[in-house]
Design an enzyme around this catalytic site. Structure first.
Site, PDB file in Angstrom:
ATOM      1  N   LYS A  67     -56.592 -18.931  56.397  1.00  0.00           N
ATOM      2  CA  LYS A  67     -57.400 -17.719  56.541  1.00  0.00           C
ATOM      3  C   LYS A  67     -56.788 -16.567  55.756  1.00  0.00           C
ATOM      4  O   LYS A  67     -55.584 -16.348  55.819  1.00  0.00           O
ATOM      5  CB  LYS A  67     -57.487 -17.330  58.022  1.00  0.00           C
ATOM      6  CG  LYS A  67     -58.288 -18.304  58.867  1.00  0.00           C
ATOM      7  CD  LYS A  67     -59.752 -18.255  58.481  1.00  0.00           C
ATOM      8  CE  LYS A  67     -60.697 -18.414  59.606  1.00  0.00           C
ATOM      9  NZ  LYS A  67     -61.090 -17.448  60.473  1.00  0.00           N
ATOM     10  N   LYS A  73     -63.162 -21.483  51.447  1.00  0.00           N
ATOM     11  CA  LYS A  73     -63.842 -21.605  52.741  1.00  0.00           C
ATOM     12  C   LYS A  73     -65.020 -20.642  52.673  1.00  0.00           C
ATOM     13  O   LYS A  73     -64.884 -19.437  52.875  1.00  0.00           O
ATOM     14  CB  LYS A  73     -62.898 -21.236  53.876  1.00  0.00           C
ATOM     15  CG  LYS A  73     -63.498 -21.485  55.241  1.00  0.00           C
ATOM     16  CD  LYS A  73     -62.439 -21.373  56.312  1.00  0.00           C
ATOM     17  CE  LYS A  73     -62.976 -21.750  57.682  1.00  0.00           C
ATOM     18  NZ  LYS A  73     -64.201 -21.101  58.082  1.00  0.00           N
ATOM     19  N   CYS A 101     -79.880  23.991  45.757  1.00  0.00           N
ATOM     20  CA  CYS A 101     -78.631  23.911  46.535  1.00  0.00           C
ATOM     21  C   CYS A 101     -77.529  23.428  45.587  1.00  0.00           C
ATOM     22  O   CYS A 101     -77.702  22.435  44.869  1.00  0.00           O
ATOM     23  CB  CYS A 101     -78.824  22.931  47.685  1.00  0.00           C
ATOM     24  SG  CYS A 101     -77.291  22.422  48.485  1.00  0.00           S
TER      25      CYS A 101
HETATM   26  S1  IVH Z   1     -64.823 -28.980  55.627  1.00  0.00           S
HETATM   27  C1  IVH Z   1     -64.376 -31.000  59.752  1.00  0.00           C
HETATM   28  N1  IVH Z   1     -64.927 -27.359  53.610  1.00  0.00           N
HETATM   29  O1  IVH Z   1     -65.835 -23.853  57.901  1.00  0.00           O
HETATM   30  C2  IVH Z   1     -64.193 -30.142  58.574  1.00  0.00           C
HETATM   31  N2  IVH Z   1     -65.692 -26.558  55.723  1.00  0.00           N
HETATM   32  O2  IVH Z   1     -64.320 -23.516  60.381  1.00  0.00           O
HETATM   33  C3  IVH Z   1     -65.422 -30.116  57.830  1.00  0.00           C
HETATM   34  N3  IVH Z   1     -66.549 -24.276  55.674  1.00  0.00           N
HETATM   35  O3  IVH Z   1     -68.062 -25.463  60.030  1.00  0.00           O
HETATM   36  C4  IVH Z   1     -65.589 -28.860  57.145  1.00  0.00           C
HETATM   37  N4  IVH Z   1     -66.223 -23.929  53.518  1.00  0.00           N
HETATM   38  O4  IVH Z   1     -69.035 -24.448  57.941  1.00  0.00           O
HETATM   39  C5  IVH Z   1     -65.162 -27.514  54.925  1.00  0.00           C
HETATM   40  N5  IVH Z   1     -64.985 -26.043  51.710  1.00  0.00           N
HETATM   41  C6  IVH Z   1     -65.230 -26.202  53.004  1.00  0.00           C
HETATM   42  C7  IVH Z   1     -65.793 -25.176  53.797  1.00  0.00           C
HETATM   43  C8  IVH Z   1     -66.004 -25.397  55.167  1.00  0.00           C
HETATM   44  C9  IVH Z   1     -66.678 -23.415  54.658  1.00  0.00           C
HETATM   45  C10 IVH Z   1     -66.939 -23.984  57.066  1.00  0.00           C
HETATM   46  C11 IVH Z   1     -67.784 -25.049  57.696  1.00  0.00           C
HETATM   47  C12 IVH Z   1     -67.146 -25.372  58.993  1.00  0.00           C
HETATM   48  C13 IVH Z   1     -66.236 -24.215  59.202  1.00  0.00           C
HETATM   49  C14 IVH Z   1     -65.069 -24.626  60.033  1.00  0.00           C
END
Ligand code: IVH
Length: 705
Positions: free
Chosen positions: A345, A136, A462
């Site tokens: 997370k 993520k 110093c």
């Molecule tokens: S999929 C509807 N894949 O996380 C789901 N999101 O909390 C589409 N994000 O707004 C998102 N890495 O900006 C997806 N590998 C990943 C991601 C990712 C970061 C972010 C994205 C999204 C947010 C949601």
């Protein structure tokens, strides 16, 4: 909007709700609390709880509303997605909403989610579902639209329905292709989604530059990336070294406007397709994994949680997606998130702690750095108890006081820092931090040079500074004396053996061998490392002298212009102006250093002890190919080359001064065509200004040069 006592009450209730079960009678109170935290976060830019705590409150609300849908109100925080809209960029509607993700925090959450999917899709509990897991990425999300293979629009997520249009800025990000051959696959209009990021190392570099220019620092790589994306001037975006990982196909239409997403079949298939079309995507093995069942998802997520600090980008978790797109369709979406994906997370990077004390440390050029001592907290797997407060201005601007509750963040391998102090939680016993007037080590009255953020101890002798200068002198980027670090310097200094830099070269190894914890072997190793360092090129020696603002790069530039270090005694400001990239501040500091007789004596002493002061080959810059035949030109190879590999050809082109491009655009100067050259050649011919060479032409050019 809220007064102080309301805020305190909302904060305390938040903590209570976090720690306790919430009944349905409290649902409206919970919404009020979530709205308050959204206001603190989005409007005031001043959150009082961590992101993870916010997520937990949000989840509790969702759980109640899922169990009692009749309690959902249209203004519930669950009924909208967060907003990054401002009036600076035109807003545009997304082709389909860009949703958020639901969150999970542990194995149980993931197992529960897997069960829930099976229930919704009527899949037998014992049948495994195949998932894809990706990092993520912690940056800013972006949606790109390609029509007839051309990038026609880029927009941020905004409120999910509408985003901000920033095509120009996106075009300046090199990993976003300006064209991609979707038409070859029968697709006419495509929307793909991903994340704009900068590497952690780049973030640190950007902040170091901002610090030098006296600009406010970015709190984390995400802010640096989203800030970069929102620059009014696209050239500024280009300077931030931003990158974009694309991870999702939102819309895929053929010429007739029919959706062709079902042709792709799987999430992993979408990623491969995007990779083949030239997008930067999460790579198998490195970032992305197809998992046969939820247990394998859990293992992968937990393994990543452990190694996330070693990854070059900031990630705040993993995203788990159902791989089969048909099953994704069946599962559908809620107004907030798709049911076929969930975020896992990682452990919190933020925590609150109490500021117990502030110590003032003296650096190698005398800068006084206040260091906060806090009640130890665990952050992303590491216990933090000491945090730099940078300088007096930092303390004042954040109004940090002794006894305050502070919000601490440690993002990946980024050094921990104090995000803010929680003013609302003060009880009146907190004390303003008094900055010392005298050096805490030698008591000399501190000075504050104009245009500098730090107070300084002006006493060059110093004791604290002398020790810090020696630590810097032996360090990796300076003289690189292997095995000689801070603890040896401090110990030898206490023994009275090290009082200035030249003492490093008069150490008595027989005495060292007798010290506790040493021995003949380690003393010999130290001797060998010091002997080796004596032969260093002079750019290392220059950098090791702790001349204010004289970094590695500037040391190299100066070293290339002199024959002997002591030549600098005769250099004037005028002499420095001939060296590109050396500014007047560095020049003045170097001149000042070489005007001090003690410094000259020190260098002469070092030379007499065998330290090299003469320019070596390594100090001379590699021949700069200003007049190289392809200097300043961009070049691209297409088709199959017969007599040379593409990589070799690219290296040769670089050696002739060219820059390798990744796509055909009007900025391209030369296209070299091998056999079976296809669309790139056609496009270059259409553009008309690009010089087209055959492989033979190119080989001739190499041979002539
Ligand atoms: S999929 C509807 N894949 O996380 C789901 N999101 O909390 C589409 N994000 O707004 C998102 N890495 O900006 C997806 N590998 C990943 C991601 C990712 C970061 C972010 C994205 C999204 C947010 C949601």
């Amino acid at each position: 909007m809220y007064d102080k006592s309301q805020e305190l009450d909302l904060y305390n209730t938040s903590k209570f709700f976090l720690a306790n079960e919430i009944t349905i009678e409290d649902v409206e109170k919970l919404r009020t609390i979530i709205r308050y935290h959204e206001w603190k976060y989005y409007i005031q830019n001043d959150p009082v709880i961590s992101d993870r705590e916010y997520d937990q409150l949000y989840k509790k609300l969702e759980a109640i509303e899922n169990a009692h849908p009749e309690l959902i109100t249209p203004d519930s925080p669950t009924q909208r997605v967060s907003d990054d809209l401002t009036s600076d960029f035109p807003s545009v509607e997304h082709l389909t909403p860009m949703l958020s993700l639901a969150n999970s925090y542990n194995a149980e959450d993931l197992l529960e989610w897997d069960e829930q999917i099976k229930r919704v899709a009527s899949i037998d509990a014992a049948t495994p579902i195949e998932y894809v897991v990706e990092p993520k990425f912690d940056g800013g999300s972006i949606a790109l639209i390609y029509e007839n293979d051309y990038l026609v629009r880029a927009a941020t997520r905004g409120n999910g329905k509408e985003g901000e249009e920033m095509t120009k800025n996106a075009r300046s990000i090199p990993s976003i292709p300006l064209t991609a051959n979707f038409s070859k696959l029968g697709y006419h209009k495509v929307e793909i989604r991903g994340e704009v990021l900068i590497k952690k190392a780049v973030f640190q570099q950007v902040n170091a530059e901002r610090e030098a220019e006296g600009l406010t620092l970015f709190a984390n790589p995400r802010n640096a990336a989203t800030g970069g994306l929102r620059m009014k001037d696209a050239r500024e975006t280009a300077k931030r070294q931003m990158e974009a990982f694309m991870y999702q196909i939102g819309v895929l239409l053929n010429k007739e406007g029919e959706s062709k997403l079902n042709e792709v079949k799987t999430q992993s298939g979408s990623i491969s397709m995007l990779a083949q079309l030239g997008f930067k995507v999460p790579k198998a093995e490195q970032e992305f994994k197809i998992c046969a069942d939820i247990q394998s998802v859990i293992d992968y997520c937990l393994a990543w949680q452990e190694k996330r600090d070693t990854y070059e980008y900031e990630v705040d978790g993993m995203v788990v997606k159902v791989n089969d797109l048909a099953l994704q369709q069946r599962l559908g979406v809620t107004s907030h998130h798709p049911r076929w994906a969930i975020a896992f997370k990682f452990r919190a990077k933020q925590a609150t702690s109490k500021l117990l004390n502030v110590e003032f440390q003296v650096g190698k050029i005398g800068s006084i750095t206040p260091v906060a001592k806090i009640e130890p907290v665990a952050l992303a797997g590491v216990t933090v108890s000491s945090i730099s407060l940078h300088n007096e201005e930092f303390i004042k601007s954040k109004d940090i006081r002794l006894g305050d509750t502070v919000l601490v963040e440690r993002a990946g391998d980024v050094i921990p820092y104090i995000v803010k102090t929680m003013e609302t939680l003060r009880d009146g016993s907190e004390q303003v931090i008094e900055f010392p007037k005298n050096c805490p080590v030698c008591q000399t009255i501190l000075v504050k040079p104009e245009n500098e953020a730090a107070w300084r101890c002006p006493n060059y002798n110093c004791e604290a500074q002398v020790v810090q200068r020696m630590i810097h002198h032996v360090s990796k980027n300076a003289m690189d004396i292997d095995g000689f670090g801070k603890s040896y310097i401090e110990r030898f200094h206490q023994l009275g053996w090290l009082n200035n830099l030249s003492d490093i070269y008069t150490l008595e190894y027989e005495k060292i061998a007798t010290l506790e914890g040493f021995g003949k072997k380690s003393a010999e190793n130290l001797k060998a490392a010091i002997e080796k360092a004596k032969k260093n090129p002079i750019h290392r020696l220059l950098h090791s002298l702790s001349i204010h603002h004289l970094g590695q790069k500037a040391s190299k530039l100066i070293a290339a212009e002199i024959n002997h270090v002591l030549d600098l005694q005769h250099w004037t400001l005028e002499d420095f102006t001939h060296i590109k990239d050396i500014g007047p501040v560095v020049a003045e500091n170097v001149i000042a250093f070489f005007q001090i007789p003690e410094n000259i004596a020190l260098l002469k002493k070092m030379e007499s002890l065998g330290v090299n002061l003469h320019q070596t080959n390594e100090d001379k810059p590699k021949a700069i190919q200003k007049n190289a035949p392809l200097s300043g030109k961009t070049i691209l190879f297409t088709g199959t080359l017969q007599s040379i590999s593409r990589k070799e050809a690219q290296e040769k082109a670089e050696a002739l001064g060219a820059k390798n491009a990744s796509a055909v655009s009007s900025k391209l100067d030369i296209l070299v065509v091998g056999e079976k050259a296809g669309s790139k050649l056609k496009k270059a011919q259409e553009i008309g200004t690009i010089q087209i060479l055959t492989e033979e032409d190119f080989i001739n050019m190499i041979q002539q040069n």
